[in-house]
Design a protein around this motif. Structure first.
Motif, PDB file in Angstrom:
ATOM      1  N   HIS A 285      41.915  61.787  44.114  1.00  0.00           N
ATOM      2  CA  HIS A 285      41.426  61.418  42.538  1.00  0.00           C
ATOM      3  C   HIS A 285      42.356  62.379  42.087  1.00  0.00           C
ATOM      4  O   HIS A 285      42.271  63.808  41.253  1.00  0.00           O
ATOM      5  CB  HIS A 285      40.166  62.218  42.706  1.00  0.00           C
ATOM      6  CG  HIS A 285      39.321  61.486  44.089  1.00  0.00           C
ATOM      7  ND1 HIS A 285      38.587  59.994  43.428  1.00  0.00           N
ATOM      8  CD2 HIS A 285      39.180  61.622  45.193  1.00  0.00           C
ATOM      9  CE1 HIS A 285      38.135  59.750  44.470  1.00  0.00           C
ATOM     10  NE2 HIS A 285      38.043  60.622  45.566  1.00  0.00           N
TER      11      HIS A 285
ATOM     12  N   SER B  12      33.795  68.042  48.856  1.00  0.00           N
ATOM     13  CA  SER B  12      34.850  68.054  48.172  1.00  0.00           C
ATOM     14  C   SER B  12      35.970  69.367  47.820  1.00  0.00           C
ATOM     15  O   SER B  12      34.885  70.012  46.913  1.00  0.00           O
ATOM     16  CB  SER B  12      34.839  66.836  47.393  1.00  0.00           C
ATOM     17  OG  SER B  12      35.306  66.845  47.106  1.00  0.00           O
TER      18      SER B  12
ATOM     19  N   ARG C 136      27.159  59.606  49.503  1.00  0.00           N
ATOM     20  CA  ARG C 136      29.350  60.005  48.909  1.00  0.00           C
ATOM     21  C   ARG C 136      28.346  60.757  47.770  1.00  0.00           C
ATOM     22  O   ARG C 136      29.932  61.661  47.756  1.00  0.00           O
ATOM     23  CB  ARG C 136      28.664  58.288  48.546  1.00  0.00           C
ATOM     24  CG  ARG C 136      29.657  58.413  46.939  1.00  0.00           C
ATOM     25  CD  ARG C 136      31.624  58.828  47.873  1.00  0.00           C
ATOM     26  NE  ARG C 136      32.267  58.451  47.299  1.00  0.00           N
ATOM     27  CZ  ARG C 136      33.812  58.938  47.622  1.00  0.00           C
ATOM     28  NH1 ARG C 136      33.781  59.953  48.488  1.00  0.00           N
ATOM     29  NH2 ARG C 136      34.763  58.698  46.479  1.00  0.00           N
TER      30      ARG C 136
ATOM     31  N   GLU D 190      37.405  65.452  53.060  1.00  0.00           N
ATOM     32  CA  GLU D 190      38.133  64.895  52.174  1.00  0.00           C
ATOM     33  C   GLU D 190      38.822  66.372  51.478  1.00  0.00           C
ATOM     34  O   GLU D 190      40.264  66.218  50.780  1.00  0.00           O
ATOM     35  CB  GLU D 190      36.690  65.562  51.120  1.00  0.00           C
ATOM     36  CG  GLU D 190      35.690  63.960  50.675  1.00  0.00           C
ATOM     37  CD  GLU D 190      36.677  62.438  50.124  1.00  0.00           C
ATOM     38  OE1 GLU D 190      37.779  63.305  49.230  1.00  0.00           O
ATOM     39  OE2 GLU D 190      35.869  61.572  50.230  1.00  0.00           O
TER      40      GLU D 190
ATOM     41  N   PRO E  29      34.889  59.394  40.421  1.00  0.00           N
ATOM     42  CA  PRO E  29      35.353  60.151  41.298  1.00  0.00           C
ATOM     43  C   PRO E  29      33.821  59.934  42.552  1.00  0.00           C
ATOM     44  O   PRO E  29      34.158  59.705  43.687  1.00  0.00           O
ATOM     45  CB  PRO E  29      35.243  61.458  41.284  1.00  0.00           C
ATOM     46  CG  PRO E  29      34.603  61.828  39.981  1.00  0.00           C
ATOM     47  CD  PRO E  29      34.385  60.499  39.304  1.00  0.00           C
ATOM     48  N   VAL E  30      32.606  59.351  41.913  1.00  0.00           N
ATOM     49  CA  VAL E  30      31.845  59.690  43.040  1.00  0.00           C
ATOM     50  C   VAL E  30      31.034  58.069  43.803  1.00  0.00           C
ATOM     51  O   VAL E  30      31.411  57.386  44.702  1.00  0.00           O
ATOM     52  CB  VAL E  30      31.118  60.254  42.770  1.00  0.00           C
ATOM     53  CG1 VAL E  30      29.834  60.291  43.857  1.00  0.00           C
ATOM     54  CG2 VAL E  30      30.661  61.803  42.982  1.00  0.00           C
TER      55      VAL E  30
ATOM     56  N   ASP F 119      28.916  63.758  50.086  1.00  0.00           N
ATOM     57  CA  ASP F 119      30.315  64.270  50.423  1.00  0.00           C
ATOM     58  C   ASP F 119      31.754  64.475  49.446  1.00  0.00           C
ATOM     59  O   ASP F 119      32.209  65.334  49.536  1.00  0.00           O
ATOM     60  CB  ASP F 119      31.224  62.200  51.155  1.00  0.00           C
ATOM     61  CG  ASP F 119      32.481  62.007  51.018  1.00  0.00           C
ATOM     62  OD1 ASP F 119      32.525  62.964  52.116  1.00  0.00           O
ATOM     63  OD2 ASP F 119      32.702  60.962  51.314  1.00  0.00           O
ATOM     64  N   MET F 120      31.165  64.054  47.826  1.00  0.00           N
ATOM     65  CA  MET F 120      31.825  64.269  46.740  1.00  0.00           C
ATOM     66  C   MET F 120      31.640  65.938  46.453  1.00  0.00           C
ATOM     67  O   MET F 120      32.326  66.345  46.081  1.00  0.00           O
ATOM     68  CB  MET F 120      32.099  63.802  45.773  1.00  0.00           C
ATOM     69  CG  MET F 120      32.902  62.359  46.903  1.00  0.00           C
ATOM     70  SD  MET F 120      34.515  62.449  46.824  1.00  0.00           S
ATOM     71  CE  MET F 120      35.464  63.173  45.409  1.00  0.00           C
TER      72      MET F 120
ATOM     73  N   TYR G 250      37.264  68.479  45.313  1.00  0.00           N
ATOM     74  CA  TYR G 250      37.446  68.637  43.233  1.00  0.00           C
ATOM     75  C   TYR G 250      36.310  69.401  42.740  1.00  0.00           C
ATOM     76  O   TYR G 250      34.908  69.313  43.482  1.00  0.00           O
ATOM     77  CB  TYR G 250      37.161  67.083  43.736  1.00  0.00           C
ATOM     78  CG  TYR G 250      38.064  66.064  44.434  1.00  0.00           C
ATOM     79  CD1 TYR G 250      39.895  66.406  43.549  1.00  0.00           C
ATOM     80  CD2 TYR G 250      38.235  65.247  45.093  1.00  0.00           C
ATOM     81  CE1 TYR G 250      40.357  65.321  44.742  1.00  0.00           C
ATOM     82  CE2 TYR G 250      39.487  64.716  46.202  1.00  0.00           C
ATOM     83  CZ  TYR G 250      40.716  64.617  44.977  1.00  0.00           C
ATOM     84  OH  TYR G 250      41.124  63.842  45.410  1.00  0.00           O
TER      85      TYR G 250
END
Length: 302
Positions: free
Chosen positions: A143, A241, A234, A131, A46-47, A237-238, A243
Motif C-alpha cells: 500500500h 497493520s 479485514r 502485514e 487500503p481496507v 487486519d489493517m 499502516y
C-alpha cells in the motif's frame, strides 16, 4: 463425486422471493455501491479494495440472489437462463446435478478444508504480524500510498522483536524476501488442509471465498453473511497493520505494545466465535448436496 438431487422443501410465490432478492441486494449494496464509486474516481482504499480484488467475486455477482438448492420459485422462469436451474411443476428450482462436474471437486476440497480447520484449537498469538512481514525491509510496500505509523526503521524493529508464525499460504506468499526466513513455517498451497486453523484471520475471511466458490448452490444470504464477516475481519487486519489508516477513519490496534496485542487477541477470539457457525453452515451445505464428500472430509479432518 456427483451432486445429489435435492428436492425442494420450501415453495416461494413470486412476491416472496422477489422481496428476498431485493432485501439481499439492498444489504450488499452498502459495500458494492461505494466500491463502484471509488473505482469511478480511481480512488484506492487500503481496507475495502482487498475484498473486491483478492477475492474474485464481482460486485454484480455478490448482488445476485440465489435461493439455494432446496427452494422452488413460482414465477421464476427468468432463472432458467442461469446454470443449474430447471423447471419443476409450476416453478423453477436449482438442481445441483445440472451444474458443471468441477463444482463437485471444489466441494470436496472445501469440505475437507473446513472440517480440518474446525477440528483444531484456535491459535491466538500471531498478533497480525503477517502485514508487518509484508513491508519488512522493503522500499516498495504493497500500500504505497499509505504512510507507516512508526516509520521504516521502527517498523522493521517490531518485526525483529516479535515471533512470526503465519500458517496461511496466501498471506505468507506476500512476505518480503527478508521476512520469509523469520517465519516459523513455510506454508505451501498443498499444506493448506494440514495447517489451517480457526484463529487465523485470513482463514476466517476465506469463508467468503469458499461460499462463493460453491455458488449458485450457496444461498445468497449465506454468501452475504460470510462477506459481512470478511469485512469486519479485514478491518482488524489493517488496523493492526503497520499502516497509518487514520485518514480513512480507522483507529490503530498498536500490536507493537502489550495493550495492543491484548486488544488484538480479544478481537481475534470474537471472530473465531463468529466464524464457527458460518463454517458449520457451509459444511452442512456440502454434506447435503454432495454426500459423497463426507468420507473425504472425515479423513482430511483427522
Amino acid at each position: 463425486m456427483t451432486a445429489a438431487t435435492v428436492e425442494p422443501v420450501e415453495v416461494l410465490d413470486e412476491p416472496q422471493w422477489r422481496a428476498r432478492a431485493a432485501a439481499h441486494r439492498a444489504r450488499v449494496e452498502r459495500w458494492t455501491l461505494p466500491h463502484r464509486e471509488r473505482r469511478r474516481r480511481r480512488e484506492p482504499h487500503p481496507v475495502m479494495d482487498f475484498l473486491f480484488t483478492y477475492y474474485s467475486y464481482r460486485p454484480q455477482r455478490l448482488e445476485q440472489w440465489h435461493p439455494g438448492p432446496d427452494v422452488l420459485l413460482r414465477g421464476g422462469d427468468e432463472y432458467l437462463d442461469r446454470p443449474g436451474y430447471v423447471r419443476d411443476g409450476d416453478g423453477v428450482r436449482l438442481d445441483p446435478g445440472a451444474l458443471p462436474p468441477r463444482l463437485a471437486g471444489t466441494a470436496g476440497f472445501v469440505g475437507a478444508l473446513l472440517t480440518a480447520t474446525a477440528s483444531r484449537q484456535p491459535r491466538l498469538s500471531c498478533f497480525g504480524m503477517h502485514e508487518w512481514a509484508m513491508v519488512y525491509r522493503t522500499d516498495a510496500p504493497r500500500h504505497w500510498y499509505v504512510p507507516l505509523r512508526l516509520g521504516r526503521e521502527s517498523t522493521d524493529a517490531v518485526v525483529e522483536s516479535l515471533p512470526l508464525h503465519c500458517t496461511h499460504h496466501d498471506a505468507y506468499r506476500f512476505f518480503t524476501d527478508a521476512a520469509r526466513p523469520r517465519n516459523a513455517v513455510a506454508p505451501r498451497r498443498e499444506d493448506q488442509i494440514a495447517l489451517e486453523q480457526p484463529g487465523c484471520l485470513h482463514a476466517n475471511m476465506d469463508l467468503y471465498k469458499w461460499a462463493y466458490k460453491l455458488a449458485p448452490v450457496t444461498p445468497a444470504e449465506l454468501i452475504a453473511d460470510c462477506f459481512e464477516l470478511a469485512v469486519a475481519v479485514r478491518e482488524l487486519d489493517m488496523r493492526a497493520s503497520p499502516y497509518d489508516l487514520t485518514a480513512w477513519g480507522y483507529d490503530p490496534v498498536p500490536v507493537e505494545t502489550p495493550a495492543g496485542r491484548a486488544q488484538y487477541v480479544r478481537e481475534q477470539a470474537e471472530f473465531v466465535r463468529r466464524a464457527a457457525p458460518l463454517r458449520a453452515r457451509l459444511l452442512a451445505l456440502v454434506e447435503r448436496v454432495w454426500p459423497a464428500a463426507r468420507p473425504a472430509t472425515a479423513v482430511a479432518g483427522r
